[in-house]
Design a protein around this motif. Structure first.
Motif, mmCIF file in Angstrom:
data_model
loop_
_atom_site.group_PDB
_atom_site.id
_atom_site.type_symbol
_atom_site.label_atom_id
_atom_site.label_comp_id
_atom_site.label_asym_id
_atom_site.label_seq_id
_atom_site.Cartn_x
_atom_site.Cartn_y
_atom_site.Cartn_z
ATOM 1 N N THR A 128 73.812 36.693 86.805
ATOM 2 C CA THR A 128 75.008 36.199 87.483
ATOM 3 C C THR A 128 75.748 37.335 88.177
ATOM 4 O OG1 THR A 128 76.482 36.522 85.575
ATOM 5 C CG2 THR A 128 75.243 34.432 85.697
ATOM 6 N N SER A 129 76.492 36.988 89.207
ATOM 7 C CA SER A 129 77.257 38.004 89.932
ATOM 8 C C SER A 129 78.308 38.641 89.022
ATOM 9 C CB SER A 129 77.924 37.388 91.164
ATOM 10 O OG SER A 129 78.793 36.330 90.801
ATOM 11 N N GLU A 130 78.856 37.846 88.080
ATOM 12 C CA GLU A 130 79.855 38.380 87.158
ATOM 13 C C GLU A 130 79.245 39.461 86.263
ATOM 14 O OE1 GLU A 130 81.066 34.508 88.632
ATOM 15 O OE2 GLU A 130 79.243 35.142 87.569
ATOM 16 N N LYS A 131 78.050 39.174 85.730
ATOM 17 C CA LYS A 131 77.374 40.153 84.878
ATOM 18 C C LYS A 131 76.979 41.401 85.668
ATOM 19 C CE LYS A 131 76.732 38.925 80.515
ATOM 20 N NZ LYS A 131 77.019 39.858 79.391
ATOM 21 N N ARG A 132 76.493 41.179 86.886
ATOM 22 C CA ARG A 132 76.102 42.324 87.720
ATOM 23 C C ARG A 132 77.299 43.213 87.996
ATOM 24 N NH1 ARG A 132 72.949 38.222 90.104
ATOM 25 N NH2 ARG A 132 74.392 37.945 91.856
ATOM 26 N N MET A 133 78.442 42.619 88.321
ATOM 27 C CA MET A 133 79.650 43.402 88.578
ATOM 28 C C MET A 133 80.104 44.131 87.319
ATOM 29 S SD MET A 133 81.908 44.521 90.661
ATOM 30 C CE MET A 133 81.956 43.505 92.131
ATOM 31 N N GLU A 134 80.039 43.448 86.181
ATOM 32 C CA GLU A 134 80.436 44.065 84.911
ATOM 33 C C GLU A 134 79.638 45.338 84.645
ATOM 34 O OE1 GLU A 134 79.940 43.003 80.173
ATOM 35 O OE2 GLU A 134 80.270 41.341 81.589
ATOM 36 N N TRP A 135 78.322 45.278 84.881
ATOM 37 C CA TRP A 135 77.490 46.447 84.622
ATOM 38 C C TRP A 135 77.701 47.540 85.658
ATOM 39 C CZ3 TRP A 135 75.436 48.245 80.500
ATOM 40 C CH2 TRP A 135 75.082 47.376 79.458
ATOM 41 N N ASN A 136 77.898 47.161 86.896
ATOM 42 C CA ASN A 136 78.169 48.169 87.920
ATOM 43 C C ASN A 136 79.463 48.924 87.625
ATOM 44 O OD1 ASN A 136 76.086 48.259 89.948
ATOM 45 N ND2 ASN A 136 76.624 46.182 90.527
ATOM 46 N N LEU A 137 80.495 48.195 87.209
ATOM 47 C CA LEU A 137 81.767 48.837 86.888
ATOM 48 C C LEU A 137 81.646 49.711 85.640
ATOM 49 C CD1 LEU A 137 84.221 45.895 87.653
ATOM 50 C CD2 LEU A 137 83.859 47.965 89.015
ATOM 51 N N LYS A 138 80.855 49.248 84.674
ATOM 52 C CA LYS A 138 80.625 50.043 83.467
ATOM 53 C C LYS A 138 79.884 51.330 83.822
ATOM 54 C CE LYS A 138 79.650 47.728 79.753
ATOM 55 N NZ LYS A 138 78.978 46.986 78.647
ATOM 56 N N ALA A 139 78.888 51.211 84.676
ATOM 57 C CA ALA A 139 78.134 52.387 85.109
ATOM 58 C C ALA A 139 79.036 53.359 85.861
ATOM 59 C CB ALA A 139 76.957 51.959 85.983
ATOM 60 N N LEU A 140 79.889 52.828 86.735
ATOM 61 C CA LEU A 140 80.781 53.676 87.524
ATOM 62 C C LEU A 140 81.751 54.428 86.619
ATOM 63 C CD1 LEU A 140 81.837 54.619 90.267
ATOM 64 C CD2 LEU A 140 83.284 52.579 90.337
ATOM 65 N N ALA A 141 82.357 53.719 85.680
ATOM 66 C CA ALA A 141 83.309 54.357 84.773
ATOM 67 C C ALA A 141 82.636 55.470 83.972
ATOM 68 C CB ALA A 141 83.906 53.311 83.825
ATOM 69 N N TYR A 142 81.405 55.233 83.527
ATOM 70 C CA TYR A 142 80.682 56.232 82.744
ATOM 71 C C TYR A 142 80.316 57.437 83.611
ATOM 72 C CZ TYR A 142 77.664 57.930 78.976
ATOM 73 O OH TYR A 142 77.116 58.675 77.968
ATOM 74 N N ALA A 143 79.837 57.173 84.820
ATOM 75 C CA ALA A 143 79.426 58.260 85.714
ATOM 76 C C ALA A 143 80.603 59.134 86.123
ATOM 77 C CB ALA A 143 78.745 57.693 86.952
ATOM 78 N N GLU A 144 81.781 58.519 86.280
ATOM 79 C CA GLU A 144 82.970 59.291 86.664
ATOM 80 C C GLU A 144 83.435 60.218 85.543
ATOM 81 O OE1 GLU A 144 85.077 56.433 90.018
ATOM 82 O OE2 GLU A 144 85.591 56.110 87.903
ATOM 83 N N LYS A 145 83.095 59.876 84.297
ATOM 84 C CA LYS A 145 83.532 60.673 83.149
ATOM 85 C C LYS A 145 82.479 61.668 82.673
ATOM 86 C CE LYS A 145 86.614 57.087 81.301
ATOM 87 N NZ LYS A 145 86.825 56.133 80.176
ATOM 88 N N HIS A 146 81.231 61.514 83.136
ATOM 89 C CA HIS A 146 80.139 62.351 82.641
ATOM 90 C C HIS A 146 79.454 63.061 83.815
ATOM 91 C CE1 HIS A 146 80.848 59.459 79.404
ATOM 92 N NE2 HIS A 146 80.372 60.376 78.583
ATOM 93 N N PRO A 147 79.742 64.343 83.999
ATOM 94 C CA PRO A 147 79.212 65.084 85.156
ATOM 95 C C PRO A 147 77.697 65.026 85.294
ATOM 96 C CG PRO A 147 80.916 66.357 84.047
ATOM 97 C CD PRO A 147 80.645 65.172 83.175
ATOM 98 N N LYS A 148 76.976 64.926 84.169
ATOM 99 C CA LYS A 148 75.514 64.892 84.260
ATOM 100 C C LYS A 148 75.011 63.618 84.934
ATOM 101 C CE LYS A 148 74.615 65.639 79.872
ATOM 102 N NZ LYS A 148 73.803 65.822 78.646
ATOM 103 N N ALA A 149 75.887 62.629 85.071
ATOM 104 C CA ALA A 149 75.493 61.366 85.704
ATOM 105 C C ALA A 149 76.169 61.164 87.055
ATOM 106 C CB ALA A 149 75.833 60.190 84.784
ATOM 107 N N SER A 150 76.837 62.206 87.563
ATOM 108 C CA SER A 150 77.651 62.032 88.773
ATOM 109 C C SER A 150 76.828 61.718 90.019
ATOM 110 C CB SER A 150 78.498 63.283 89.014
ATOM 111 O OG SER A 150 77.667 64.409 89.241
ATOM 112 N N ARG A 151 75.536 62.049 90.004
ATOM 113 C CA ARG A 151 74.715 61.787 91.202
ATOM 114 C C ARG A 151 74.627 60.295 91.511
ATOM 115 N NH1 ARG A 151 69.118 60.392 90.672
ATOM 116 N NH2 ARG A 151 68.495 60.066 88.505
ATOM 117 N N TRP A 152 74.957 59.452 90.531
ATOM 118 C CA TRP A 152 74.864 58.006 90.724
ATOM 119 C C TRP A 152 76.073 57.410 91.451
ATOM 120 C CZ3 TRP A 152 70.536 55.507 90.296
ATOM 121 C CH2 TRP A 152 69.527 56.032 89.478
#
Length: 285
Positions: A128-152
């Motif tokens: 679902t679009s809701e689930k896809r958005m939830e995971w994208n936002l979760k990924a973004l929040a994690y990448a913004e806090k963890h420099p080793k994942a910033s390339r994403w």
């Protein structure tokens, strides 16, 4: 041993596959199951990108046979690549549990880059679009806090931007695509910058800022003419702008060129035949 990840060329997976295969003998002889297993997962990825799905699964079967609980990174990469092959071959229900395993193991082991890779794939594969958005936002929040994942960050801005387009939130989408463009410029990858500019221009067109969109797409067309054949997606957007500007005869010429290129895109032809049919009709083919 060579860091095989540096050999990746995602635009030429067939060449990348051959480079990886050339390392196999050395990998086997090294006695390092970790290196060999990770290499096999990337061979499978290169095969999946060529739609050689059965072969990719066979390669992953070989990788799976080498796995044990101590090979943490190899296990994560195995889950990721098995999931990617399933997702690319239109089996997202099989892909999602594998991405979840990659995410959870990545978080537990501090493999931030792979964890965000898994989350971003869940942002593509979920039903679902809701689930896809939830995971994208979760990924973004994690990448913004963890420099080793910033390339994403660039990919996540892009993916969330398209989800915003799908939901009709064009202003928010434009802001995300501009952030993606700034990020790509900092990275210095010309191909990624090209795509990011195209995304900005497309949303400008959708927002009714046609002249600005048209100018960007013409710049992109000039870039492709210098290095290769004109890009079909750029030609399509130029034609759409010309139609909105009531320059229909010019649009028809671009649509004809666009059709000649996009008809060769197997993925687009298979998944969006209506779009191809519309281009063909407007081009008078």
């Amino acid at each position: 041993m060579l860091n095989f990840d540096t050999l990746w060329d995602y635009n030429h997976p067939e060449e990348t596959e051959q480079k990886f295969i050339s390392l196999l003998t050395e990998a086997v002889e090294s006695g390092s199951n970790e290196y060999l297993t990770e290499l096999l997962t990337q061979i499978a990825r290169s095969q999946g990108l060529q739609a050689k799905y059965e072969l990719a699964h066979e390669t992953l079967d070989r990788a799976e046979s080498l796995l044990n609980k101590d090979l943490i990174v190899a296990r994560i990469r195995y889950f990721l690549e098995r999931g990617r092959v399933f997702n690319s071959s239109f089996r997202p229900l099989d892909a999602v549990p594998l991405f979840l395993q990659a995410w959870e193991l990545g978080i537990q082991s501090g493999e931030d880059d792979h964890a965000v890779d898994a989350a971003h794939m869940l942002g593509i594969a979920e039903a679902t679009s809701e689930k896809r958005m939830e995971w994208n936002l979760k990924a973004l929040a994690y990448a913004e806090k963890h420099p080793k994942a910033s390339r994403w960050l660039g990919s996540l801005y892009n993916n969330i931007g398209w989800a915003k387009v799908e939901n009709g939130n064009l202003e928010e989408a434009l802001e995300l695509f501009k952030r993606a463009l700034d990020f790509r410029k900092d990275q210095g990858n010309s191909n990624s910058v090209f795509i990011a500019k195209w995304c900005v221009a497309k949303v400008l067109r959708l927002l009714g800022q046609v002249e600005e969109s048209f100018a960007i797409q013409k710049e992109l067309l000039a870039e492709t003419k210098q290095t290769t054949n004109p890009d079909g997606y750029v030609l399509e957007e130029i034609a759409e702008c010309l139609l909105l500007l009531n320059r229909n005869e010019e649009a028809k010429q671009y649509l004809s060129l666009c059709y000649d290129r996009l008809i060769l895109d197997d993925y687009l032809v298979s998944n969006n035949p209506e779009r191809i049919a519309r281009i063909k009709e407007l081009a008078g083919k």
